[in-house]
Design a protein around this motif. Structure first.
Motif, short mmCIF file in Angstrom:
data_model
loop_
_atom_site.label_atom_id
_atom_site.label_comp_id
_atom_site.label_asym_id
_atom_site.label_seq_id
_atom_site.Cartn_x
_atom_site.Cartn_y
_atom_site.Cartn_z
N PRO A 102 37.77 36.55 42.99
CA PRO A 102 37.58 36.93 41.59
C PRO A 102 38.28 35.94 40.65
O PRO A 102 39.45 35.61 40.84
CB PRO A 102 38.20 38.32 41.50
CG PRO A 102 39.14 38.40 42.66
CD PRO A 102 38.57 37.55 43.73
N TRP B 37 36.24 38.63 34.57
CA TRP B 37 35.85 40.04 34.46
C TRP B 37 34.66 40.15 33.50
O TRP B 37 34.69 39.59 32.41
CB TRP B 37 37.02 40.86 33.94
CG TRP B 37 36.83 42.35 34.00
CD1 TRP B 37 36.46 43.17 32.99
CD2 TRP B 37 37.03 43.18 35.14
NE1 TRP B 37 36.40 44.46 33.42
CE2 TRP B 37 36.75 44.51 34.75
CE3 TRP B 37 37.41 42.94 36.47
CZ2 TRP B 37 36.84 45.58 35.62
CZ3 TRP B 37 37.50 44.01 37.34
CH2 TRP B 37 37.22 45.32 36.92
N PRO C 49 34.42 42.57 38.61
CA PRO C 49 34.95 41.21 38.73
C PRO C 49 33.83 40.19 38.92
O PRO C 49 32.78 40.49 39.49
CB PRO C 49 35.84 41.30 39.96
CG PRO C 49 35.31 42.43 40.75
CD PRO C 49 34.76 43.41 39.76
N PRO D 71 40.57 45.20 39.97
CA PRO D 71 40.40 44.59 41.29
C PRO D 71 41.60 44.90 42.18
O PRO D 71 42.71 45.14 41.70
CB PRO D 71 40.30 43.09 40.98
CG PRO D 71 40.98 42.93 39.67
CD PRO D 71 40.74 44.20 38.91
N LEU E 49 40.49 37.69 34.05
CA LEU E 49 40.60 38.70 35.10
C LEU E 49 41.83 39.56 34.88
O LEU E 49 42.94 39.05 34.70
CB LEU E 49 40.70 38.01 36.47
CG LEU E 49 40.78 38.92 37.69
CD1 LEU E 49 39.45 39.63 37.90
CD2 LEU E 49 41.17 38.12 38.93
#
Length: 595
Positions: free
Chosen positions: A578, A581, A569, A505, A479
């Motif tokens: 999240p 990704w 996400p 995000p 992420l």
């Protein structure tokens, strides 16, 4: 200062290089648009001509095998070609038809069996719009023979498949890209529906709602051109009249809206029930038959002949019977018998290997239901019920919506058939309720259920596809560092330019996931300042389509392709936070890992 500085904007306009390269690109885009329009017109012309040939074949085979232009208009009459058989010729007509189209379908195009629309949907969803050109010829002959010999099916499914096959063939000849191939297939479907029902708008929405499953300006423009072209050819041949002459529609009392709403609920159950009966009978035919497939329609034709002997109104498409029902020409008991008889006759025709559509049968069933319902209501509430024909019209649209879950198509085609604006409000009410109830009662429609029974999920991967079996959690990337919701736009632009993702995000001060902000959204907001434009990313963050770690990759790809950035996400299934990704690159790496 950022590590990668954005390019400076030229004060005196674009550079010569940019000006020189943009003109060819613009010209290429215009040429591509013109070529799509030209191809759409050609496909529409082909679909319109195909509809003319198809209806001529139906009329010819019906006349040869029954001795009448439409036997359902004079049910129980003798066949003038074999008068000594009396009405019992209906026992032999389906057998003769089956002996002709059974070997044809089995030898040349097995996909021409059945009602056609699911095969077109599958071709668009998982096969790049590729349909064999021989399907157009085989489907024309097989469906015309099925209907002409008494098969109780519609002509819209075949003409959709015929027009789509013509569109796919033109796409193959012109070496069209996959996206354009799918669009041409949809154009063929739109043209076929438009020419068959003299309903150009219904053709457009049928193609976009059921075949493409999406709406866009390009698709709308192309399908409109195809639909209009096919309609012009159809009207020049058949005249500018609807395939049914329906009674005037009036809402005489506000209480009727409640009655129409209840009819929509009942119609949803009937539409779903029709889907279940259709495939239940098909399963029974599969279980009973042990011989060669080419002989199955002929042997099964004996059973269909018995049904036609008991209810000769089931012979062929049955538009004259539908017309009479909307005019209140049958008693309630007989209307319900016709409803059950149509379900059985259509299911048996498909089950024995016949070729034809289920659109017209669903309209037929809906008309019988609506007429019976209207008569019952008129008996109970004579002062507020209104005309029986109004309930027949609403029943037609609502039952089709319940079976196919195509509410826009259902509304538009009934509006085009009547030309009455006053039908819109009660029709929309009943159809929306029927669609919603149908979704509660069944996961699938009458079209998608056929594919799911074969193990095909239109939203999933095609069989043998390299992408699809993995879970998102197994292929996702780490992420990216999320942006606090209070980040000002200038800082967000700097961070987005260095991230390489085009989107990031966003989390609130409490650490709660808010959504995603894209570079495009930030750039547009900066261009709007200093007016009342957003100033922090929290005001621009939008939750994208939810993708979880346990979700199949093929299903997540639909969300990935529709996202504004280069990725989105991946949320934890339980906590909704999240944890990774998903990008196009990570999806492609999954292919590399399996090869």
């Amino acid at each position: 200062m950022s590590a990668i500085s954005p390019p400076r904007r030229e004060k005196n306009g674009p550079s010569p290089a940019r000006g020189l390269t943009s003109a060819p690109r613009l010209a290429g885009a215009r040429n591509a648009a013109w070529s799509v329009m030209a191809l759409a017109v050609l496909v529409g012309a082909g679909a319109g001509a195909g509809s003319v040939v198809f209806r001529w074949c139906i009329k010819t085979f019906t006349s040869l095998l029954s001795g009448h232009a439409d036997y359902s208009a004079s049910p129980g009459a003798d066949n003038p070609h074999v008068p000594w058989l009396g009405p019992y010729f209906v026992l032999l007509a389906p057998v003769i038809g089956g002996l002709l189209y059974g070997p044809l379908v089995n030898r040349f195009a097995k996909e021409a069996r059945g009602h056609g629309v699911p095969e077109v949907m599958l071709a668009v969803a998982q096969r790049g719009g590729r349909i064999s050109p021989k399907v157009a010829v085989v489907k024309t002959l097989a469906s015309a023979l099925t209907i002409g010999s008494g098969g109780s099916v519609g002509r819209e499914g075949p003409i959709v498949q015929i027009g789509s096959a013509l569109g796919a063939t033109l796409g193959r000849v012109t070496k069209a890209t996959e996206g354009r191939m799918k669009l041409l297939v949809a154009c063929g479907a739109a043209g076929g529906i438009a020419a068959t029902f003299n309903a150009p708008l219904a053709g457009v929405f049928f193609a976009m709602e059921l075949i493409l499953g999406t709406f866009s300006a390009e698709a709308f423009g192309a399908t409109v051109l195809s639909s209009v072209t096919a309609s012009v050819i159809g009207r020049a041949t058949f005249g500018d009249t609807a395939f049914l002459t329906l009674p005037d529609f009036h809402v005489d009392h506000p209480a009727q809206y409640g009655l129409f709403a209840l009819l929509g609920v009942v119609a949803a159950a009937v539409g779903v029930g029709f889907s279940r009966v259709l495939y239940l009978v098909e399963d029974a035919c599969d279980w009973l038959w042990r011989g060669p497939e080419w002989l199955r329609p002929a042997v099964g034709g004996l059973a269909l002949g018995v049904v036609l002997l008991v209810l000769p109104e089931m012979y062929g498409v049955g538009y004259p019977v539908l017309q009479k029902a909307t005019e209140g020409g049958y008693a309630v008991g007989f209307l319900l018998l016709l409803l059950v008889g149509k379900m059985l006759a259509t299911s048996l025709t498909i089950g024995i290997g016949g070729s034809g559509g289920v659109f017209a049968p669903s309209l037929f069933i809906g008309a019988m239901l609506g007429s019976a319902y209207g008569m019952g209501v008129h008996h109970l509430l004579p002062g507020a019920a209104g005309a029986v024909g109004a309930y027949a019209l609403i029943g037609m649209g609502a039952t089709f919506a319940g079976a196919a879950r195509a509410p826009i198509t259902a509304v538009v085609i009934l509006f085009e058939l009547t030309g009455e604006y006053s039908i819109i409000l009660p029709l929309m009410l009943a159809i929306v309720l029927a669609t919603a109830i149908s979704r509660v009662l069944s996961r699938d429609t009458i079209y998608t259920l056929k594919l799911r029974r074969r193990g095909i999920d239109l939203e999933g991967p095609a069989r043998g596809a390299a992408i699809g079996t993995q879970h998102v959690g197994a292929v996702m990337e780490p992420l990216p560092s999320p942006l606090p919701a209070t980040t000002v736009l200038a800082d967000a632009a700097d961070l987005l330019s260095r991230s390489g993702h085009g989107a990031l995000p966003v989390v609130a001060d409490t650490g709660e996931y808010v959504g995603v902000v894209t570079a495009q959204a930030v750039a547009e907001a900066l261009a709007e300042q200093p007016d009342a434009a957003p100033r922090t990313v929290g005001q621009l963050a939008v939750p994208p389509t939810t993708v979880t770690t346990e979700q199949p990759l093929a299903q997540a790809l639909h969300a990935l392709l529709s996202t504004a950035g280069t990725g989105l996400p991946v949320l934890d299934t339980e906590r909704g936070e999240p944890v990774g990704w998903l990008s196009h690159q990570s999806a492609l790496r999954a292919v590399h890992a399996t090869t």
